[in-house]
Design a protein around this motif. Structure first.
Motif, PDB file in Angstrom:
ATOM      1  N   ALA A  50       3.263   1.209  -3.596  1.00  0.00           N
ATOM      2  CA  ALA A  50       3.074   0.987  -2.168  1.00  0.00           C
ATOM      3  C   ALA A  50       1.646   1.334  -1.770  1.00  0.00           C
ATOM      4  O   ALA A  50       0.918   1.984  -2.517  1.00  0.00           O
ATOM      5  N   THR A  51       1.277   0.924  -0.562  1.00  0.00           N
ATOM      6  CA  THR A  51      -0.013   1.247   0.026  1.00  0.00           C
ATOM      7  C   THR A  51       0.220   2.213   1.175  1.00  0.00           C
ATOM      8  O   THR A  51       1.112   2.000   2.010  1.00  0.00           O
ATOM      9  N   VAL A  52      -0.564   3.284   1.250  1.00  0.00           N
ATOM     10  CA  VAL A  52      -0.417   4.297   2.294  1.00  0.00           C
ATOM     11  C   VAL A  52      -0.957   3.747   3.614  1.00  0.00           C
ATOM     12  O   VAL A  52      -2.090   3.278   3.691  1.00  0.00           O
ATOM     13  N   LEU A  53      -0.125   3.801   4.663  1.00  0.00           N
ATOM     14  CA  LEU A  53      -0.515   3.358   5.997  1.00  0.00           C
ATOM     15  C   LEU A  53      -0.856   4.523   6.920  1.00  0.00           C
ATOM     16  O   LEU A  53      -1.677   4.391   7.817  1.00  0.00           O
ATOM     17  N   SER A  54      -0.183   5.673   6.704  1.00  0.00           N
ATOM     18  CA  SER A  54      -0.372   6.834   7.569  1.00  0.00           C
ATOM     19  C   SER A  54      -0.007   8.096   6.789  1.00  0.00           C
ATOM     20  O   SER A  54       0.903   8.079   5.970  1.00  0.00           O
ATOM     21  N   VAL A  55      -0.741   9.184   7.074  1.00  0.00           N
ATOM     22  CA  VAL A  55      -0.496  10.461   6.408  1.00  0.00           C
ATOM     23  C   VAL A  55      -0.232  11.515   7.473  1.00  0.00           C
ATOM     24  O   VAL A  55      -1.033  11.687   8.392  1.00  0.00           O
ATOM     25  N   THR A  56       0.906  12.217   7.372  1.00  0.00           N
ATOM     26  CA  THR A  56       1.210  13.346   8.251  1.00  0.00           C
ATOM     27  C   THR A  56       1.523  14.556   7.383  1.00  0.00           C
ATOM     28  O   THR A  56       1.521  14.462   6.164  1.00  0.00           O
ATOM     29  N   LEU A  57       1.808  15.670   8.024  1.00  0.00           N
ATOM     30  CA  LEU A  57       2.032  16.909   7.290  1.00  0.00           C
ATOM     31  C   LEU A  57       3.212  16.825   6.323  1.00  0.00           C
ATOM     32  O   LEU A  57       3.124  17.284   5.188  1.00  0.00           O
ATOM     33  N   LYS A  90      -4.958  15.414  -0.884  1.00  0.00           N
ATOM     34  CA  LYS A  90      -6.104  14.540  -0.614  1.00  0.00           C
ATOM     35  C   LYS A  90      -5.695  13.095  -0.323  1.00  0.00           C
ATOM     36  O   LYS A  90      -6.507  12.182  -0.460  1.00  0.00           O
ATOM     37  N   ALA A  91      -4.441  12.892   0.063  1.00  0.00           N
ATOM     38  CA  ALA A  91      -3.938  11.545   0.350  1.00  0.00           C
ATOM     39  C   ALA A  91      -4.746  10.902   1.466  1.00  0.00           C
ATOM     40  O   ALA A  91      -5.143  11.558   2.421  1.00  0.00           O
ATOM     41  N   ALA A  92      -4.988   9.594   1.325  1.00  0.00           N
ATOM     42  CA  ALA A  92      -5.784   8.872   2.319  1.00  0.00           C
ATOM     43  C   ALA A  92      -5.158   7.513   2.609  1.00  0.00           C
ATOM     44  O   ALA A  92      -4.478   6.929   1.754  1.00  0.00           O
ATOM     45  N   ILE A  93      -5.414   7.016   3.795  1.00  0.00           N
ATOM     46  CA  ILE A  93      -4.940   5.696   4.193  1.00  0.00           C
ATOM     47  C   ILE A  93      -5.591   4.656   3.284  1.00  0.00           C
ATOM     48  O   ILE A  93      -6.790   4.722   3.010  1.00  0.00           O
ATOM     49  N   GLY A  94      -4.788   3.712   2.812  1.00  0.00           N
ATOM     50  CA  GLY A  94      -5.286   2.655   1.946  1.00  0.00           C
ATOM     51  C   GLY A  94      -5.067   2.912   0.468  1.00  0.00           C
ATOM     52  O   GLY A  94      -5.255   2.011  -0.347  1.00  0.00           O
ATOM     53  N   ASP A  95      -4.679   4.137   0.096  1.00  0.00           N
ATOM     54  CA  ASP A  95      -4.417   4.452  -1.313  1.00  0.00           C
ATOM     55  C   ASP A  95      -3.238   3.632  -1.817  1.00  0.00           C
ATOM     56  O   ASP A  95      -2.268   3.415  -1.102  1.00  0.00           O
ATOM     57  N   LYS A  96      -3.324   3.191  -3.068  1.00  0.00           N
ATOM     58  CA  LYS A  96      -2.197   2.540  -3.733  1.00  0.00           C
ATOM     59  C   LYS A  96      -1.523   3.631  -4.566  1.00  0.00           C
ATOM     60  O   LYS A  96      -2.160   4.280  -5.383  1.00  0.00           O
ATOM     61  N   ILE A  97      -0.227   3.842  -4.325  1.00  0.00           N
ATOM     62  CA  ILE A  97       0.493   4.928  -4.979  1.00  0.00           C
ATOM     63  C   ILE A  97       1.774   4.427  -5.626  1.00  0.00           C
ATOM     64  O   ILE A  97       2.249   3.332  -5.323  1.00  0.00           O
ATOM     65  N   ARG A  98       2.301   5.255  -6.530  1.00  0.00           N
ATOM     66  CA  ARG A  98       3.604   5.007  -7.156  1.00  0.00           C
ATOM     67  C   ARG A  98       4.529   6.121  -6.708  1.00  0.00           C
ATOM     68  O   ARG A  98       4.191   7.299  -6.807  1.00  0.00           O
ATOM     69  N   ILE A  99       5.714   5.744  -6.225  1.00  0.00           N
ATOM     70  CA  ILE A  99       6.662   6.694  -5.649  1.00  0.00           C
ATOM     71  C   ILE A  99       7.943   6.699  -6.476  1.00  0.00           C
ATOM     72  O   ILE A  99       8.489   5.642  -6.777  1.00  0.00           O
ATOM     73  N   GLY A 100       8.409   7.898  -6.828  1.00  0.00           N
ATOM     74  CA  GLY A 100       9.683   8.053  -7.514  1.00  0.00           C
ATOM     75  C   GLY A 100      10.681   8.704  -6.568  1.00  0.00           C
ATOM     76  O   GLY A 100      10.372   9.710  -5.941  1.00  0.00           O
TER      77      GLY A 100
END
Length: 136
Positions: free
Chosen positions: A38-45, A83-93
């Motif tokens: 997925a691509t990160v759209l928003s980061v909260t606590l 250090k998560a940022a908007i726009g990062d491509k990540i893999r989620i389990g």
């Protein structure tokens, strides 16, 4: 007659007692580890809002999914989350089912890893200027 009815009831109760459902089998299916990109759209606590990649089954479920990060104890995942940022491509389990809401929600996330950082691709570009036909 009472004796026949009593025997019938006892045999009926016995057959119900011997017949049962394998509840563990049903829970193993729903607790299977699943992964998606997925691509990160928003980061909260305590959460990330992500957009699942095209072609994934999660994308067929929803175009935006809120990922709960409060239960993650994987060291590498916690390092990424710092250090998560908007726009990062990540893999989620995850192990839980996707909750049907908008945005959809996943609570049982056990792993998040970085595939590609938006920050690294942004700074990989070299700024240039073309003046009078010369590239500076």
């Amino acid at each position: 007659m009472n004796r026949i009815i009593t025997l019938f009831i006892i045999s009926l109760i016995g057959s119900f007692a011997l017949t049962g459902c394998d509840w563990n089998k049903a829970s193993k299916v729903s607790n299977k580890e699943k992964y998606f990109e997925a691509t990160v759209l928003s980061v909260t606590l305590n959460s990330l809002l992500v957009e699942p990649a095209e072609g994934t089954t999660e994308r067929n479920s929803a175009d935006k999914i809120e990922i709960s990060t409060s239960n993650i104890d994987d060291e590498d995942s916690l390092l990424y989350l710092s250090k998560a940022a908007i726009g990062d491509k990540i893999r989620i389990g995850y192990m839980d089912d996707i909750k049907e809401s908008y945005p959809a929600k996943i609570n049982e996330v056990f792993h998040i890893s970085l595939i590609e950082s938006e920050q690294s691709t942004q700074w990989a570009r070299i700024p240039m200027v073309l003046i009078d036909g010369k590239l500076y």
